[in-house]
Design a protein around this motif. Structure first.
Motif, PDB file in Angstrom:
ATOM      1  N   ALA A  16       0.840  -1.194   0.000  1.00 38.03           N
ATOM      2  CA  ALA A  16       0.000   0.000   0.000  1.00 38.03           C
ATOM      3  C   ALA A  16       0.876   1.246   0.000  1.00 38.03           C
ATOM      4  O   ALA A  16       1.970   1.243   0.572  1.00 38.03           O
ATOM      5  CB  ALA A  16      -0.902   0.018   1.235  1.00 38.03           C
ATOM      6  N   ARG A  47      -4.445   0.456  -2.527  1.00 34.27           N
ATOM      7  CA  ARG A  47      -4.859   1.231  -1.360  1.00 34.27           C
ATOM      8  C   ARG A  47      -3.835   2.310  -1.041  1.00 34.27           C
ATOM      9  O   ARG A  47      -2.642   2.105  -1.170  1.00 34.27           O
ATOM     10  CB  ARG A  47      -5.007   0.269  -0.183  1.00 34.27           C
ATOM     11  CG  ARG A  47      -4.932   0.804   1.182  1.00 34.27           C
ATOM     12  CD  ARG A  47      -4.962  -0.308   2.246  1.00 34.27           C
ATOM     13  NE  ARG A  47      -5.746  -1.438   1.861  1.00 34.27           N
ATOM     14  CZ  ARG A  47      -6.968  -1.730   2.322  1.00 34.27           C
ATOM     15  NH1 ARG A  47      -7.511  -0.978   3.228  1.00 34.27           N
ATOM     16  NH2 ARG A  47      -7.619  -2.770   1.898  1.00 34.27           N
ATOM     17  N   THR A  48      -4.338   3.464  -0.611  1.00 33.52           N
ATOM     18  CA  THR A  48      -3.499   4.524  -0.065  1.00 33.52           C
ATOM     19  C   THR A  48      -3.943   4.742   1.370  1.00 33.52           C
ATOM     20  O   THR A  48      -5.139   4.912   1.636  1.00 33.52           O
ATOM     21  CB  THR A  48      -3.640   5.845  -0.839  1.00 33.52           C
ATOM     22  OG1 THR A  48      -3.174   5.654  -2.180  1.00 33.52           O
ATOM     23  CG2 THR A  48      -2.828   6.958  -0.187  1.00 33.52           C
TER      24      THR A  48
END
Length: 115
Positions: A16, A47-48
């Motif tokens: 991520a 995803r961040t």
């Protein structure tokens, strides 16, 4: 505002993109945050995570950058998760503006990486 200087950094952790915010974040740091969040969305991770655990203060320009990133991440199919624990001033920003429900907010980086 008296406090720690704003620091924004980005790393990759467990697949991520992690954008870490530290100190007092305001109008002068919002462009750097916008740039970091755009780079995170473009990296191709699913995803961040925005780690707010060391952010002591953030103003509406930072909130605006996060809201814009939420839209951009959604359009790119990338999850955006905010990680705490949130300091009182940060939590209050989301509560007073009614924007807490617009974000997925977790109590820790570890949870944000897996939720």
């Amino acid at each position: 505002m008296i406090g720690d200087e704003a620091v924004i950094s980005m790393t990759v952790h467990e697949g991520a993109s992690v954008v870490r915010l530290r100190g007092d974040l305001g109008e002068e740091s919002a462009p750097d945050l916008t740039q970091a969040l755009a780079a995170a969305a473009a990296q191709g991770a699913s995803r961040t995570v925005v780690d707010l655990s060391e952010a002591e203060f953030a103003d509406s320009s930072v909130l605006h950058a996060l809201l814009d990133a939420r839209s951009a991440h959604g359009a790119a199919g990338v999850a955006l998760v905010l990680a705490g624990p949130l300091q009182v001033a940060i939590r209050r920003l989301f509560e007073v503006t009614g924007t807490a429900a617009a974000f997925r907010i977790t109590d820790s980086l570890e949870t944000a990486l897996t939720c």
